[in-house]
Design an enzyme around this catalytic site. Structure first.
Site, short mmCIF file in Angstrom:
data_model
loop_
_atom_site.label_atom_id
_atom_site.label_comp_id
_atom_site.label_asym_id
_atom_site.label_seq_id
_atom_site.Cartn_x
_atom_site.Cartn_y
_atom_site.Cartn_z
CE LYS A 22 -94.91 -41.31 29.64
NZ LYS A 22 -94.87 -40.73 28.47
CG ASN A 23 -91.10 -40.26 28.87
OD1 ASN A 23 -92.14 -40.70 28.11
ND2 ASN A 23 -90.86 -39.30 29.04
NE ARG A 92 -92.21 -39.14 19.37
CZ ARG A 92 -92.45 -38.39 18.37
NH1 ARG A 92 -93.82 -38.78 17.51
NH2 ARG A 92 -91.33 -37.59 17.87
CB CYS A 116 -100.10 -37.04 24.67
SG CYS A 116 -99.88 -37.82 25.98
NE ARG A 121 -95.00 -35.93 20.49
CZ ARG A 121 -94.59 -37.09 21.78
NH1 ARG A 121 -96.03 -37.21 22.30
NH2 ARG A 121 -94.09 -37.59 22.67
N PRO A 122 -92.13 -34.62 15.08
CG PRO A 122 -91.25 -32.22 13.21
CD PRO A 122 -92.05 -33.42 14.56
CG ASP A 124 -87.60 -33.98 11.00
OD1 ASP A 124 -88.22 -34.19 12.11
OD2 ASP A 124 -86.60 -32.88 10.90
CG ASP A 304 -92.71 -34.48 29.32
OD1 ASP A 304 -93.23 -34.15 28.53
OD2 ASP A 304 -91.21 -35.66 29.89
NE ARG A 396 -100.57 -42.82 26.00
CZ ARG A 396 -100.43 -41.61 25.36
NH1 ARG A 396 -101.20 -41.83 24.33
NH2 ARG A 396 -98.84 -42.19 24.59
N1 EPU Z 1 -88.49 -32.92 17.27
C1 EPU Z 1 -88.12 -33.01 15.84
N2 EPU Z 1 -87.99 -33.85 14.40
C2 EPU Z 1 -88.22 -35.30 14.99
C3 EPU Z 1 -87.68 -35.37 16.30
C4 EPU Z 1 -88.10 -34.95 17.72
O1 EPU Z 1 -88.01 -31.78 15.04
O2 EPU Z 1 -87.44 -35.83 14.16
C5 EPU Z 1 -88.63 -32.40 17.74
C6 EPU Z 1 -90.19 -32.30 18.18
O3 EPU Z 1 -91.08 -31.72 17.48
C7 EPU Z 1 -90.12 -31.50 19.03
C8 EPU Z 1 -88.22 -31.83 20.02
O4 EPU Z 1 -87.91 -32.22 19.11
O5 EPU Z 1 -90.27 -29.84 19.65
C9 EPU Z 1 -88.54 -33.02 21.23
O6 EPU Z 1 -89.45 -33.71 20.59
P1 EPU Z 1 -88.81 -35.62 20.71
O7 EPU Z 1 -88.92 -35.89 19.35
O8 EPU Z 1 -87.28 -35.81 21.57
O9 EPU Z 1 -89.50 -35.70 22.95
P2 EPU Z 1 -90.23 -37.15 22.57
O10 EPU Z 1 -88.47 -38.17 22.32
O11 EPU Z 1 -91.23 -37.84 21.08
C10 EPU Z 1 -89.77 -37.14 25.34
C11 EPU Z 1 -90.90 -38.03 25.89
C12 EPU Z 1 -91.57 -36.73 25.56
C13 EPU Z 1 -90.86 -34.86 26.61
C14 EPU Z 1 -90.18 -34.86 25.19
C15 EPU Z 1 -89.25 -33.97 25.68
C16 EPU Z 1 -91.36 -40.25 25.64
C17 EPU Z 1 -91.85 -41.22 25.49
N3 EPU Z 1 -91.56 -38.65 25.61
O12 EPU Z 1 -91.22 -37.24 24.14
O13 EPU Z 1 -92.50 -37.64 27.14
O14 EPU Z 1 -92.19 -34.50 26.49
O15 EPU Z 1 -89.62 -36.42 25.42
O16 EPU Z 1 -88.66 -33.66 26.90
O17 EPU Z 1 -90.01 -40.22 26.58
C18 EPU Z 1 -94.38 -37.27 28.24
O18 EPU Z 1 -93.92 -37.77 28.90
O19 EPU Z 1 -96.22 -36.54 29.00
C19 EPU Z 1 -93.48 -36.68 26.93
C20 EPU Z 1 -94.84 -36.19 26.40
#
Ligand code: EPU
Length: 431
Positions: A22-23, A92, A116, A121-122, A124, A304, A396
């Site tokens: 998925k991701n 996302r 989710c 989930r900022p 920045d 996850d 999803r």
């Molecule tokens: N973070 C920040 N600022 C940012 C981006 C991230 O502080 O600008 C922090 C987040 O708050 C969090 C950490 O960095 O503490 C990881 O968040 P990230 O944004 O990197 O996660 P993501 O890319 O949104 C992906 C997967 C998630 C998985 C995470 C961590 C996708 C679509 N989603 O999320 O998958 O949990 O990496 O491995 O690729 C799932 O599949 O259930 C899922 C939520």
């Protein structure tokens, strides 16, 4: 609204194949915007988030067609810098289109991302990185308005190794002029797959899989044919499903190295685990024992799988401690597991789980994707009948999860609730 009705207490036995990730697929479906050539993405998972992302690309002018499990993508005529708002708010990775749209059209207009609800989930890091690459981004009424004359290489440091920000900025930098470095980059396998995908189209990305990635900008990208990597979280879910039901399941088509933390914790808990070339067999012949888990960025224990692991540990002998360090509110499964008889004490982000002999079937609700997976596991192990509501979260990320589990011996039925008071009737197919 659809729900799962699970008759628990059946051992899972057999072999199951893992679908595409998925991701990873969602990430590749942002990168496709960079190329005007034809792209074939093999082994794409047929899940709601991938369909939503494909439709989003369609709203930008891409032509997308499913042929079997292959996605045929033509982004030669991207003519819009704004997307279908409702769809974009539902996932996302809609936000990860900002960078490639800037690279392709010099402008983009996107709403705040969905996904989710497991923490703030900022975004920045994404915004700072894109600004360093030469974009101007304003926020207006919940929308991001971005523009650039020219993206140019930059040195970017991430405060945390965020998989999302790493992948987004890699994609944004591929067509930028000059060299970009991303330090403290995420090392997740999805980052490596994305680099392989970009390089297969002519990009110059090196260092993916380490904490320092270098991207040398190129003028344009060609098309490609590329196979999506197997879904390591789905694979881990199946391995835990085998363990929680006292079963014997071989999970096929995975990358064993990606499963190291799961294999290690299952062994520590007393399961038998046999690792092959591209498959892992999990047997649980006795009650599992408590273990300690701490979620970490790759190669640590994946956040996850924290929730499914809690389901598993809720019937393990002894007291387990599970600490979530990535998201600040990935705890939606706890209350529902407790409804099923689990003994879990939650202090901030640590779950102290005193294993009970048995879970009991109950009516529960999936608050998010992996909480839903945890409840499916719990329901399969529980005595009696479990109803899981809000399974749209599960759809999803898992392709017809009930069919997969039933092929291994589970008894899960997809049903529909016809009114909020709980009158259930037979449901239709999920998609
Ligand atoms: N973070 C920040 N600022 C940012 C981006 C991230 O502080 O600008 C922090 C987040 O708050 C969090 C950490 O960095 O503490 C990881 O968040 P990230 O944004 O990197 O996660 P993501 O890319 O949104 C992906 C997967 C998630 C998985 C995470 C961590 C996708 C679509 N989603 O999320 O998958 O949990 O990496 O491995 O690729 C799932 O599949 O259930 C899922 C939520």
């Amino acid at each position: 609204m659809q729900a799962f009705s699970i008759h628990g207490g059946r051992r899972l036995v057999g072999t199951v194949d893992v679908t595409g990730s998925k991701n990873s697929t969602l990430s590749l479906l942002s990168a496709v915007l960079l190329s005007k050539g034809p792209i074939v993405l093999r082994n794409a998972p047929d899940i709601v988030d991938v369909r939503s992302k494909a439709k989003l690309l369609g709203s930008l002018g891409a032509q997308i067609q499913w042929i079997g499990t292959d996605l045929h993508i033509d982004c030669s005529k991207i003519d819009s810098s704004s997307v279908d708002i409702e769809l974009a708010q539902s996932i996302r990775t809609s936000f990860f289109l900002l960078g490639p749209l800037l690279a392709r059209l010099g402008k983009a207009y996107l709403p705040s991302p969905g996904g989710c609800r497991i923490g703030a989930r900022p975004v920045d890091y994404h915004l700072k990185g894109l600004a360093a690459l030469g974009a101007t981004i304003d926020q207006e009424n919940g929308f991001y308005v971005a523009k650039t004359k020219d993206l140019r290489g930059a040195s970017i440091y991430l405060d945390k190794p965020s998989p999302g920000a790493t992948q987004h900025l890699m994609v944004a930098a591929v067509l930028a002029k000059g060299i970009t470095t991303i330090q403290n980059a995420a090392m997740e396998p999805e980052v490596v797959t994305l680099a392989d995908f970009l390089n297969s189209m002519g990009a110059r990305v090196s260092g993916a899989g380490t904490s320092m990635i270098e991207i040398e900008g190129v003028a344009d990208l060609s098309g490609t044919t590329f196979r999506a990597a197997p879904d390591r979280i789905q694979a881990g879910t199946y391995m835990m499903a085998a363990a929680i039901t006292g079963g014997d399941v071989t999970v096929r088509g995975l990358m064993p190295d990606d499963q190291a933390p799961i294999v290690s914790k299952l062994l520590e808990a007393g399961a038998e685990v046999t690792v092959g070339f591209d498959e892992i067999r999990v047997q649980a012949t006795q009650r599992l024992k408590a273990v300690k888990i701490r979620t970490m960025p790759y190669p640590g224990f994946p956040t996850d799988l924290q929730q499914p692991m809690c389901a598993l540990l809720s019937i393990a002998e002894g007291t387990s401690i599970v600490e979530e360090t990535v998201y600040e509110s990935r705890i939606g499964h706890v209350r529902e597991l407790v409804r099923m008889g689990a003994d879990i004490h939650q202090t901030q982000l640590t779950s102290i789980i005193s294993g009970v002999d048995k879970l009991q079937g109950a009516e529960v609700e999936a608050s998010d994707l992996r909480a839903g997976a945890a409840l499916v596991l719990a329901g399969m192990a529980a005595e009696g009948n479990t109803i899981i509501k809000s399974i749209h979260h599960i759809d999803r990320g898992y392709e017809r999860l009930e069919q997969t589990m039933n092929s291994l011996g589970a008894s899960i039925e997809r049903i529909a609730v016809s009114d909020p008071t709980g009158a259930w009737s037979q449901a239709t197919e999920p998609f």
